[in-house]
Write a protein that holds these residues in place. Structure first.
Motif, PDB file in Angstrom:
ATOM      1  N   THR A 217     -10.014 -15.513  -2.736  1.00 25.07           N
ATOM      2  CA  THR A 217     -10.176 -14.513  -3.815  1.00 25.07           C
ATOM      3  C   THR A 217     -10.391 -15.293  -5.101  1.00 25.07           C
ATOM      4  OG1 THR A 217      -7.844 -14.538  -4.357  1.00 25.07           O
ATOM      5  CG2 THR A 217      -8.572 -12.783  -2.883  1.00 25.07           C
ATOM      6  N   ALA A 218     -10.763 -14.577  -6.177  1.00 27.31           N
ATOM      7  CA  ALA A 218     -11.086 -15.220  -7.446  1.00 27.31           C
ATOM      8  C   ALA A 218      -9.974 -16.163  -7.904  1.00 27.31           C
ATOM      9  CB  ALA A 218     -11.350 -14.158  -8.501  1.00 27.31           C
ATOM     10  N   SER A 219      -8.706 -15.769  -7.711  1.00 27.20           N
ATOM     11  CA  SER A 219      -7.597 -16.592  -8.217  1.00 27.20           C
ATOM     12  C   SER A 219      -7.496 -17.938  -7.501  1.00 27.20           C
ATOM     13  CB  SER A 219      -6.260 -15.877  -8.052  1.00 27.20           C
ATOM     14  OG  SER A 219      -6.426 -14.522  -7.910  1.00 27.20           O
ATOM     15  N   TYR A 220      -8.064 -18.021  -6.312  1.00 27.99           N
ATOM     16  CA  TYR A 220      -7.961 -19.273  -5.547  1.00 27.99           C
ATOM     17  C   TYR A 220      -9.292 -19.996  -5.410  1.00 27.99           C
ATOM     18  CZ  TYR A 220      -3.275 -17.838  -4.163  1.00 27.99           C
ATOM     19  OH  TYR A 220      -1.956 -17.479  -4.176  1.00 27.99           O
ATOM     20  N   ASP A 221     -10.390 -19.341  -5.808  1.00 29.54           N
ATOM     21  CA  ASP A 221     -11.721 -19.875  -5.512  1.00 29.54           C
ATOM     22  C   ASP A 221     -11.926 -21.322  -5.965  1.00 29.54           C
ATOM     23  OD1 ASP A 221     -12.593 -17.785  -4.085  1.00 29.54           O
ATOM     24  OD2 ASP A 221     -13.866 -16.901  -5.643  1.00 29.54           O
ATOM     25  N   ASN A 222     -11.451 -21.649  -7.192  1.00 28.97           N
ATOM     26  CA  ASN A 222     -11.678 -23.002  -7.704  1.00 28.97           C
ATOM     27  C   ASN A 222     -11.118 -24.056  -6.761  1.00 28.97           C
ATOM     28  OD1 ASN A 222     -12.964 -22.281  -9.972  1.00 28.97           O
ATOM     29  ND2 ASN A 222     -11.138 -22.304 -11.293  1.00 28.97           N
ATOM     30  N   TYR A 223      -9.987 -23.742  -6.183  1.00 30.87           N
ATOM     31  CA  TYR A 223      -9.336 -24.672  -5.260  1.00 30.87           C
ATOM     32  C   TYR A 223      -9.928 -24.529  -3.846  1.00 30.87           C
ATOM     33  CZ  TYR A 223      -5.604 -26.900  -2.543  1.00 30.87           C
ATOM     34  OH  TYR A 223      -4.903 -27.701  -1.680  1.00 30.87           O
ATOM     35  N   ALA A 224      -9.936 -23.279  -3.363  1.00 33.67           N
ATOM     36  CA  ALA A 224     -10.221 -23.054  -1.948  1.00 33.67           C
ATOM     37  C   ALA A 224     -11.650 -23.438  -1.550  1.00 33.67           C
ATOM     38  CB  ALA A 224      -9.945 -21.597  -1.601  1.00 33.67           C
ATOM     39  N   ILE A 225     -12.623 -23.106  -2.392  1.00 37.43           N
ATOM     40  CA  ILE A 225     -14.018 -23.352  -1.985  1.00 37.43           C
ATOM     41  C   ILE A 225     -14.278 -24.851  -1.876  1.00 37.43           C
ATOM     42  CG2 ILE A 225     -16.437 -23.100  -2.725  1.00 37.43           C
ATOM     43  CD1 ILE A 225     -15.594 -20.258  -3.723  1.00 37.43           C
ATOM     44  N   LYS A 226     -13.761 -25.627  -2.851  1.00 40.85           N
ATOM     45  CA  LYS A 226     -13.990 -27.077  -2.827  1.00 40.85           C
ATOM     46  C   LYS A 226     -13.224 -27.739  -1.661  1.00 40.85           C
ATOM     47  CE  LYS A 226     -15.690 -30.847  -4.177  1.00 40.85           C
ATOM     48  NZ  LYS A 226     -17.080 -31.102  -3.928  1.00 40.85           N
ATOM     49  N   VAL A 227     -11.956 -27.336  -1.508  1.00 36.44           N
ATOM     50  CA  VAL A 227     -11.144 -27.959  -0.443  1.00 36.44           C
ATOM     51  C   VAL A 227     -11.725 -27.609   0.934  1.00 36.44           C
ATOM     52  CG1 VAL A 227      -8.859 -28.017   0.632  1.00 36.44           C
ATOM     53  CG2 VAL A 227      -9.058 -28.074  -1.851  1.00 36.44           C
ATOM     54  N   HIS A 229     -14.794 -27.014   1.573  1.00 37.57           N
ATOM     55  CA  HIS A 229     -15.992 -27.851   1.709  1.00 37.57           C
ATOM     56  C   HIS A 229     -15.585 -29.274   2.138  1.00 37.57           C
ATOM     57  CE1 HIS A 229     -19.794 -29.810   0.766  1.00 37.57           C
ATOM     58  NE2 HIS A 229     -19.084 -30.712   0.103  1.00 37.57           N
ATOM     59  N   ASN A 230     -14.572 -29.848   1.466  1.00 41.61           N
ATOM     60  CA  ASN A 230     -14.127 -31.209   1.810  1.00 41.61           C
ATOM     61  C   ASN A 230     -13.647 -31.279   3.261  1.00 41.61           C
ATOM     62  OD1 ASN A 230     -14.645 -31.994  -0.798  1.00 41.61           O
ATOM     63  ND2 ASN A 230     -12.510 -31.898  -1.483  1.00 41.61           N
ATOM     64  N   MET A 231     -12.927 -30.239   3.678  1.00 39.57           N
ATOM     65  CA  MET A 231     -12.416 -30.223   5.063  1.00 39.57           C
ATOM     66  C   MET A 231     -13.593 -30.191   6.055  1.00 39.57           C
ATOM     67  SD  MET A 231      -9.034 -30.227   5.206  1.00 39.57           S
ATOM     68  CE  MET A 231      -8.712 -29.577   6.821  1.00 39.57           C
ATOM     69  N   LEU A 232     -14.602 -29.372   5.740  1.00 35.07           N
ATOM     70  CA  LEU A 232     -15.740 -29.263   6.668  1.00 35.07           C
ATOM     71  C   LEU A 232     -16.524 -30.577   6.743  1.00 35.07           C
ATOM     72  CD1 LEU A 232     -17.141 -25.654   6.119  1.00 35.07           C
ATOM     73  CD2 LEU A 232     -15.576 -26.477   7.862  1.00 35.07           C
ATOM     74  N   GLU A 233     -16.497 -31.336   5.629  1.00 36.05           N
ATOM     75  CA  GLU A 233     -17.197 -32.632   5.615  1.00 36.05           C
ATOM     76  C   GLU A 233     -16.685 -33.532   6.744  1.00 36.05           C
ATOM     77  OE1 GLU A 233     -19.720 -34.239   3.363  1.00 36.05           O
ATOM     78  OE2 GLU A 233     -20.055 -32.077   3.532  1.00 36.05           O
ATOM     79  N   SER A 234     -15.382 -33.410   7.063  1.00 34.15           N
ATOM     80  CA  SER A 234     -14.794 -34.298   8.080  1.00 34.15           C
ATOM     81  C   SER A 234     -15.429 -34.053   9.452  1.00 34.15           C
ATOM     82  CB  SER A 234     -13.269 -34.115   8.144  1.00 34.15           C
ATOM     83  OG  SER A 234     -12.969 -32.811   8.581  1.00 34.15           O
ATOM     84  N   TYR A 235     -15.999 -32.844   9.651  1.00 29.20           N
ATOM     85  CA  TYR A 235     -16.624 -32.560  10.954  1.00 29.20           C
ATOM     86  C   TYR A 235     -17.908 -33.366  11.140  1.00 29.20           C
ATOM     87  CZ  TYR A 235     -13.370 -28.771  11.816  1.00 29.20           C
ATOM     88  OH  TYR A 235     -12.232 -28.054  12.048  1.00 29.20           O
ATOM     89  N   LYS A 236     -18.516 -33.812   9.990  1.00 34.85           N
ATOM     90  CA  LYS A 236     -19.791 -34.545  10.107  1.00 34.85           C
ATOM     91  C   LYS A 236     -19.616 -35.848  10.872  1.00 34.85           C
ATOM     92  CE  LYS A 236     -22.315 -32.536   6.339  1.00 34.85           C
ATOM     93  NZ  LYS A 236     -22.420 -32.515   4.899  1.00 34.85           N
ATOM     94  N   GLN A 237     -18.454 -36.488  10.697  1.00 30.80           N
ATOM     95  CA  GLN A 237     -18.195 -37.765  11.382  1.00 30.80           C
ATOM     96  C   GLN A 237     -17.498 -37.546  12.733  1.00 30.80           C
ATOM     97  OE1 GLN A 237     -19.418 -40.132   9.570  1.00 30.80           O
ATOM     98  NE2 GLN A 237     -19.579 -38.851   7.736  1.00 30.80           N
ATOM     99  N   ALA A 238     -17.231 -36.301  13.061  1.00 27.75           N
ATOM    100  CA  ALA A 238     -16.355 -36.038  14.217  1.00 27.75           C
ATOM    101  C   ALA A 238     -17.060 -36.300  15.549  1.00 27.75           C
ATOM    102  CB  ALA A 238     -15.874 -34.592  14.156  1.00 27.75           C
ATOM    103  N   PRO A 239     -16.297 -36.700  16.558  1.00 27.90           N
ATOM    104  CA  PRO A 239     -16.896 -36.872  17.887  1.00 27.90           C
ATOM    105  C   PRO A 239     -17.172 -35.511  18.537  1.00 27.90           C
ATOM    106  CG  PRO A 239     -14.521 -37.263  17.975  1.00 27.90           C
ATOM    107  CD  PRO A 239     -14.863 -37.015  16.531  1.00 27.90           C
ATOM    108  N   GLY A 240     -17.960 -35.518  19.586  1.00 26.47           N
ATOM    109  CA  GLY A 240     -18.270 -34.275  20.313  1.00 26.47           C
ATOM    110  C   GLY A 240     -17.162 -33.918  21.299  1.00 26.47           C
ATOM    111  N   PRO A 241     -17.264 -32.748  21.917  1.00 29.71           N
ATOM    112  CA  PRO A 241     -16.184 -32.232  22.765  1.00 29.71           C
ATOM    113  C   PRO A 241     -15.961 -33.006  24.068  1.00 29.71           C
ATOM    114  CG  PRO A 241     -18.081 -30.756  22.811  1.00 29.71           C
ATOM    115  CD  PRO A 241     -18.368 -31.774  21.756  1.00 29.71           C
ATOM    116  N   ILE A 242     -16.896 -33.879  24.415  1.00 30.84           N
ATOM    117  CA  ILE A 242     -16.732 -34.630  25.673  1.00 30.84           C
ATOM    118  C   ILE A 242     -15.458 -35.493  25.639  1.00 30.84           C
ATOM    119  CG2 ILE A 242     -18.307 -36.464  24.882  1.00 30.84           C
ATOM    120  CD1 ILE A 242     -17.921 -35.332  28.509  1.00 30.84           C
TER     121      ILE A 242
END
Ligand code: NAP
Length: 296
Positions: A217-227, A229-242
């Motif tokens: 929500t608006a009260s959390y957006d400044n924090y939540a959207i960036k964090v 995004h940062n969390m999703l970045e970690s998936y870029k280096q992640a190994p596959g399900p095998i």
């Protein structure tokens, strides 16, 4: 003459079908929930290629048709929130393969974001899938394993069942619940020769990221959207399900009562440093890694 050869071919076909069915009944069988994508699908393929029978269950079986190239895979319809679908699929799997040796509780998804912005319905759906779904399936298979006097229950929990990150409070609470549930359950099942194994993946590149239900929500957006995004970045280096499928294979076959199997990316390392560092230090490390560029 024509009729004779027709009957001969038909008889041969029936005998061959019986042979396949008898061979299948001699092989071990894994029953997997959430086998339409990601870890569940990779595990279905890995076990099928190793010669196990696989009851690949999913909400929409049309998503799994590519698994049918393996003659030892059967697609079954299961929504872990619907107990009747679980009971029917277990029956069908036993009927088709002659038994179930390993129950793999894998279905799940992530509700992520600012807790205050989450609705009651969203939180309940997260628990219904990740916790009550696992309990539903476990309760449904236990009488069968108990009667057989052997069985293994493997669960995809998460490194998020041992450590925490920002915005995952409700998801973590489901996985922490599973860790506690399974750690306790192992005691009463041991005398029945039923093993419990928790697979604890770190970030793994699957459809999980796309299936995330993100809330803010608006009260959390400044924090939540960036964090977020940062969390999703970690998936870029992640190994596959095998890598997880191989760990499930180890857990299914090591014949031990070991409970926990961390796997994948930084997951096993983070679990170790969470145990070694004081919590306040660990929290600082997590903040440094996840809150870059955010304003809380
Ligand atoms: N990927 C990661 O980084 C990661 C890390 C730690 C733990 N995990 C855990 O690993 C498990 C598998 O996730 P994944 O990464 O493979 O994600 P995924 O590719 O999104 O797979 C999730 C599977 O769960 C199924 N599912 C969701 N709700 C269901 C329900 N009510 N009944 C039956 N099936 C349902 C989905 O089916 P539909 O196709 O019908 O939606 C899908 O097959 C989850 O428990 C997740 O929490 C994942």
């Amino acid at each position: 003459m024509k009729y004779t050869s027709y009957f001969k071919v038909t008889k041969l076909r029936i005998t061959f079908a019986n042979l396949i069915s008898n061979i299948q009944k001699m092989n071990k069988t894994i029953f997997i929930t959430g086998a339409s994508t990601g870890i569940g699908k990779a595990t279905a393929i890995y076990f099928a290629e190793k010669g196990w029978n696989v009851a690949a269950t999913m909400r929409t079986t049309s998503k799994g048709t590519d698994l049918l190239k393996y003659p030892n895979v059967k697609l079954l319809s299961v929504d872990v929130m619907q107990t009747e679908s679980i009971a029917t699929a277990i029956e069908q799997s036993i009927e088709h393969f002659g038994g179930i040796d390993v129950m793999f509780n894998n279905a799940g998804y992530g509700l992520v974001g600012a807790f205050e912005a989450m609705s009651d319905a969203q939180i309940r759906r997260q628990f219904d899938t990740n916790v009550f779904g696992v309990m539903n399936v476990t309760r449904a298979i236990l009488p069968y394993f108990r009667e057989k006097k052997v069985g293994t229950i493997i669960n995809t929990t998460s490194m998020g069942g041992i450590i925490t990150f920002p915005l995952y409070s409700v998801y973590h609470s489901t996985k922490w619940a599973l860790e506690g549930f399974m750690e306790s359950l192992q005691f009463e099942l041991r005398s029945h020769n039923i093993k419990i194994k928790n697979i604890e993946p770190g970030a793994i590149k699957t459809d999980f990221e796309n299936a995330i239900d993100f809330v803010s929500t608006a009260s959390y957006d400044n924090y939540a959207i960036k964090v977020h995004h940062n969390m999703l970045e970690s998936y870029k280096q992640a190994p596959g399900p095998i890598v997880v499928a191989k760990k499930v294979w180890k857990a299914a076959n090591d014949n031990s009562y070991r409970l926990r199997y961390p796997v994948g990316g930084l997951g096993p390392f983070l679990i170790v440093i969470r145990k070694l560092l004081p919590l306040s230090w660990f929290v600082s490390v997590v903040r440094l890694a996840t809150e870059k560029g955010s304003k809380s």
